[in-house]
Design an enzyme around this catalytic site. Structure first.
Site, PDB file in Angstrom:
ATOM      1  N   GLY A   6      -5.043   2.514   9.117  1.00 39.25           N
ATOM      2  CA  GLY A   6      -3.838   3.155   8.579  1.00 39.25           C
ATOM      3  C   GLY A   6      -4.156   4.496   7.944  1.00 39.25           C
ATOM      4  N   ASN A  28      -4.331  -4.831  12.627  1.00 38.16           N
ATOM      5  CA  ASN A  28      -3.543  -5.312  13.780  1.00 38.16           C
ATOM      6  C   ASN A  28      -2.739  -4.177  14.414  1.00 38.16           C
ATOM      7  OD1 ASN A  28      -1.479  -4.904  11.990  1.00 38.16           O
ATOM      8  ND2 ASN A  28      -0.571  -6.939  12.179  1.00 38.16           N
ATOM      9  N   THR A  31       1.297  -0.807  11.932  1.00 35.53           N
ATOM     10  CA  THR A  31       1.797   0.493  11.456  1.00 35.53           C
ATOM     11  C   THR A  31       0.701   1.556  11.503  1.00 35.53           C
ATOM     12  OG1 THR A  31       1.300  -0.093   9.157  1.00 35.53           O
ATOM     13  CG2 THR A  31       3.524  -0.567   9.955  1.00 35.53           C
ATOM     14  N   ASP A  52      -5.187  -9.775  12.996  1.00 31.75           N
ATOM     15  CA  ASP A  52      -4.088  -9.916  12.052  1.00 31.75           C
ATOM     16  C   ASP A  52      -4.623 -10.735  10.882  1.00 31.75           C
ATOM     17  OD1 ASP A  52      -1.849 -10.751  10.591  1.00 31.75           O
ATOM     18  OD2 ASP A  52      -0.565 -10.574  12.363  1.00 31.75           O
ATOM     19  N   VAL A  53      -4.686 -10.158   9.707  1.00 35.01           N
ATOM     20  CA  VAL A  53      -5.333 -10.858   8.583  1.00 35.01           C
ATOM     21  C   VAL A  53      -4.495 -12.025   8.070  1.00 35.01           C
ATOM     22  CG1 VAL A  53      -6.712  -8.857   7.887  1.00 35.01           C
ATOM     23  CG2 VAL A  53      -4.479  -9.236   6.802  1.00 35.01           C
ATOM     24  N   TYR A 141       8.708  -5.764  -0.137  1.00 34.24           N
ATOM     25  CA  TYR A 141       7.457  -5.048  -0.391  1.00 34.24           C
ATOM     26  C   TYR A 141       7.023  -5.229  -1.847  1.00 34.24           C
ATOM     27  CZ  TYR A 141       4.226  -1.009  -0.528  1.00 34.24           C
ATOM     28  OH  TYR A 141       3.132  -0.199  -0.667  1.00 34.24           O
ATOM     29  N   TYR A 155      -7.524 -15.864  -8.499  1.00 38.84           N
ATOM     30  CA  TYR A 155      -8.875 -16.011  -7.930  1.00 38.84           C
ATOM     31  C   TYR A 155      -9.933 -15.560  -8.934  1.00 38.84           C
ATOM     32  CZ  TYR A 155      -8.415 -17.818  -3.227  1.00 38.84           C
ATOM     33  OH  TYR A 155      -8.227 -18.653  -2.167  1.00 38.84           O
ATOM     34  N   ARG A 182       8.781   8.742   4.894  1.00 43.90           N
ATOM     35  CA  ARG A 182       8.486   9.182   3.536  1.00 43.90           C
ATOM     36  C   ARG A 182       8.868  10.656   3.400  1.00 43.90           C
ATOM     37  NH1 ARG A 182       3.203   5.337   2.384  1.00 43.90           N
ATOM     38  NH2 ARG A 182       2.573   5.759   4.499  1.00 43.90           N
TER      39      ARG A 182
HETATM   40  P1  NAD Z   1      -0.351   2.349   6.705  1.00 41.01           P
HETATM   41  O1  NAD Z   1       0.835   1.653   7.274  1.00 41.01           O
HETATM   42  O2  NAD Z   1      -0.726   3.662   7.276  1.00 41.01           O
HETATM   43  O3  NAD Z   1      -1.627   1.405   6.732  1.00 41.01           O
HETATM   44  C1  NAD Z   1      -1.560   0.006   6.633  1.00 41.01           C
HETATM   45  C2  NAD Z   1      -2.440  -0.581   7.725  1.00 41.01           C
HETATM   46  O4  NAD Z   1      -2.412  -2.004   7.619  1.00 41.01           O
HETATM   47  C3  NAD Z   1      -1.996  -0.226   9.125  1.00 41.01           C
HETATM   48  O5  NAD Z   1      -3.084   0.280   9.873  1.00 41.01           O
HETATM   49  C4  NAD Z   1      -1.486  -1.538   9.710  1.00 41.01           C
HETATM   50  O6  NAD Z   1      -1.621  -1.615  11.101  1.00 41.01           O
HETATM   51  C5  NAD Z   1      -2.338  -2.541   8.935  1.00 41.01           C
HETATM   52  N1  NAD Z   1      -1.755  -3.885   8.843  1.00 41.01           N
HETATM   53  C6  NAD Z   1      -0.496  -4.228   8.454  1.00 41.01           C
HETATM   54  N2  NAD Z   1      -0.342  -5.558   8.511  1.00 41.01           N
HETATM   55  C7  NAD Z   1      -1.530  -6.079   8.938  1.00 41.01           C
HETATM   56  C8  NAD Z   1      -1.999  -7.389   9.186  1.00 41.01           C
HETATM   57  N3  NAD Z   1      -1.213  -8.473   9.020  1.00 41.01           N
HETATM   58  N4  NAD Z   1      -3.275  -7.560   9.616  1.00 41.01           N
HETATM   59  C9  NAD Z   1      -4.083  -6.474   9.796  1.00 41.01           C
HETATM   60  N5  NAD Z   1      -3.687  -5.203   9.563  1.00 41.01           N
HETATM   61  C10 NAD Z   1      -2.431  -5.011   9.137  1.00 41.01           C
HETATM   62  O7  NAD Z   1      -0.059   2.480   5.139  1.00 41.01           O
HETATM   63  P2  NAD Z   1      -0.883   3.277   4.020  1.00 41.01           P
HETATM   64  O8  NAD Z   1       0.014   4.309   3.472  1.00 41.01           O
HETATM   65  O9  NAD Z   1      -2.221   3.649   4.518  1.00 41.01           O
HETATM   66  O10 NAD Z   1      -1.043   2.128   2.918  1.00 41.01           O
HETATM   67  C11 NAD Z   1      -2.240   1.358   2.817  1.00 41.01           C
HETATM   68  C12 NAD Z   1      -2.148   0.419   1.631  1.00 41.01           C
HETATM   69  O11 NAD Z   1      -1.961   1.163   0.430  1.00 41.01           O
HETATM   70  C13 NAD Z   1      -0.974  -0.558   1.731  1.00 41.01           C
HETATM   71  O12 NAD Z   1      -1.381  -1.808   1.236  1.00 41.01           O
HETATM   72  C14 NAD Z   1       0.057   0.057   0.827  1.00 41.01           C
HETATM   73  O13 NAD Z   1       0.908  -0.914   0.278  1.00 41.01           O
HETATM   74  C15 NAD Z   1      -0.800   0.723  -0.243  1.00 41.01           C
HETATM   75  N6  NAD Z   1      -0.093   1.864  -0.874  1.00 41.01           N
HETATM   76  C16 NAD Z   1       0.082   3.045  -0.208  1.00 41.01           C
HETATM   77  C17 NAD Z   1       0.754   4.090  -0.830  1.00 41.01           C
HETATM   78  C18 NAD Z   1       0.954   5.436  -0.162  1.00 41.01           C
HETATM   79  O14 NAD Z   1       1.526   6.353  -0.767  1.00 41.01           O
HETATM   80  N7  NAD Z   1       0.518   5.641   1.063  1.00 41.01           N
HETATM   81  C19 NAD Z   1       1.264   3.911  -2.130  1.00 41.01           C
HETATM   82  C20 NAD Z   1       1.081   2.693  -2.748  1.00 41.01           C
HETATM   83  C21 NAD Z   1       0.383   1.663  -2.131  1.00 41.01           C
END
Ligand code: NAD
Length: 310
Positions: A6, A28, A31, A52-53, A141, A155, A182
């Site tokens: 991601g 997975n 996104t 897929d975790v 979310y 944990y 966004r």
């Molecule tokens: P993103 O969507 O780009 O990345 C998330 C990744 O998780 C993706 O590659 C997606 O394919 C993978 N994923 C989703 N469900 C999955 C599953 N069941 N098994 C395996 N992989 C899975 O989003 P991001 O912006 O990079 O966010 C990453 C993390 O940081 C997330 O947990 C998000 O909640 C957190 N976060 C991000 C922001 C931000 O501003 N970007 C802010 C707060 C929190």
């Protein structure tokens, strides 16, 4: 690293490799995309596994740290994938914690400022419990992350796992998806195309948006500490959404005009982290100047638009 393909995960994979760690990236691609880590595939310390975790997590050999970043993260994504979002925050977090427990590894949970909901305390310190609507559309979310935090603490208390929670505030940078809904990618896409820049409501709602380089540094420090958190990682530099749109239009040299559209349900009015704890415990604070960071994200989107195959 779960969610390593991601936006944030790919930057963290890059940083971990450059700091000398081997990285197993589980994703997975719901996104994220393998293209985000394609440049790391040649690195001998890097392994990308499609998984897929929420099914199960298996990693052979020793593991020093589990960084749990898998989750849809933008409103467009989690509103389209509500059950997947709840599952990865609950079952996915359970599996990631199980791996950390089995390997005696440090565990870092990517939580979010959305845990504060539409906050009634401003700026938000970690001691604030939040103001979340569990049954509104965004609840999938916010509550998934709040549950993930509770599970992480359980944990730690029950199984003595070395856990840490970071509450990440809005972040921007390269590899954001143009269509993830966004504000920053949406504004940049519109401004570069000289189309109207669409601001929700009257644009007086505020956001504090840090650059991804600062976020990566904060997470690395959390990974190396033994603090439980939660610790806010974000910038206290707060701007109104209208001011953000104006800055994007200016930095893009765009002819776009700004137009106002309806505000989404439960859209937070204000958002600013109190980063006192991050400063004292991690010695961390953001250092990328706002306009400098924004200009570099804009440059990346401009380059992508001109060379879309990249
Ligand atoms: P993103 O969507 O780009 O990345 C998330 C990744 O998780 C993706 O590659 C997606 O394919 C993978 N994923 C989703 N469900 C999955 C599953 N069941 N098994 C395996 N992989 C899975 O989003 P991001 O912006 O990079 O966010 C990453 C993390 O940081 C997330 O947990 C998000 O909640 C957190 N976060 C991000 C922001 C931000 O501003 N970007 C802010 C707060 C929190």
């Amino acid at each position: 690293m779960t969610g390593g393909a991601g936006f944030l995960g790919s930057h963290l994979c890059e940083r971990l490799l450059s700091d000398g760690y081997d990285v197993v990236c589980l994703d997975n691609f719901s996104t994220g995309t393998p293209a985000n880590v394609a440049h790391l595939m040649e690195h001998e310390g890097f392994r990308l596994i499609r998984a897929d975790v929420t099914d199960f997590i298996h990693v052979s050999g020793p593991v020093d740290a589990v960084l749990h970043f898998a989750s849809p993260a933008s409103p467009i994504d989690y509103l389209k994938l509500p059950i997947e979002t709840l599952k990865v925050g609950s079952i996915g977090t359970l599996h990631a914690l199980g791996l950390a427990r089995e390997k005696h590894a440090r565990f870092v949970l990517a939580s979010t400022s959305e845990a504060y909901g539409d906050p009634q305390v401003h700026p938000q310190p970690e001691t604030y419990w939040g103001h979340v609507n569990p049954v509104g559309p965004r609840g999938v979310y916010d509550e998934a992350k709040r549950y993930a935090e509770a599970l992480t603490m359980a944990y730690r208390r029950t199984h003595d796992v070395d856990t840490g929670i970071v509450r990440i505030f809005n972040t921007h940078g390269t590899r954001m998806r143009a269509d993830d809904g966004r504000a920053i990618p949406a504004f940049i896409g519109q401004a570069l195309a000289h189309q109207p820049v669409t601001v929700a409501g009257d644009g007086s709602q505020t956001r504090s948006i840090q650059h991804v380089d600062d976020l990566v540094e904060g997470v690395m420090r959390m990974m190396r500490s033994d603090h439980s958190g939660p610790i806010n990682i974000g910038t206290p530099h707060e701007v109104s959404v209208l001011a953000l749109a104006e800055a994007v239009v200016r930095l893009c040299d765009s002819r776009s005009e700004i137009v106002f559209i309806e505000r989404p349900v439960d859209d937070p009015s204000v958002r600013q982290p109190d980063i006192t704890l991050a400063k004292s415990v991690l010695g961390w604070e953001p250092s990328v100047p706002f306009e400098h960071g924004l200009a570099s994200t804009i440059e990346w989107f401009r380059h992508r638009q001109e060379t879309p195959h990249l």
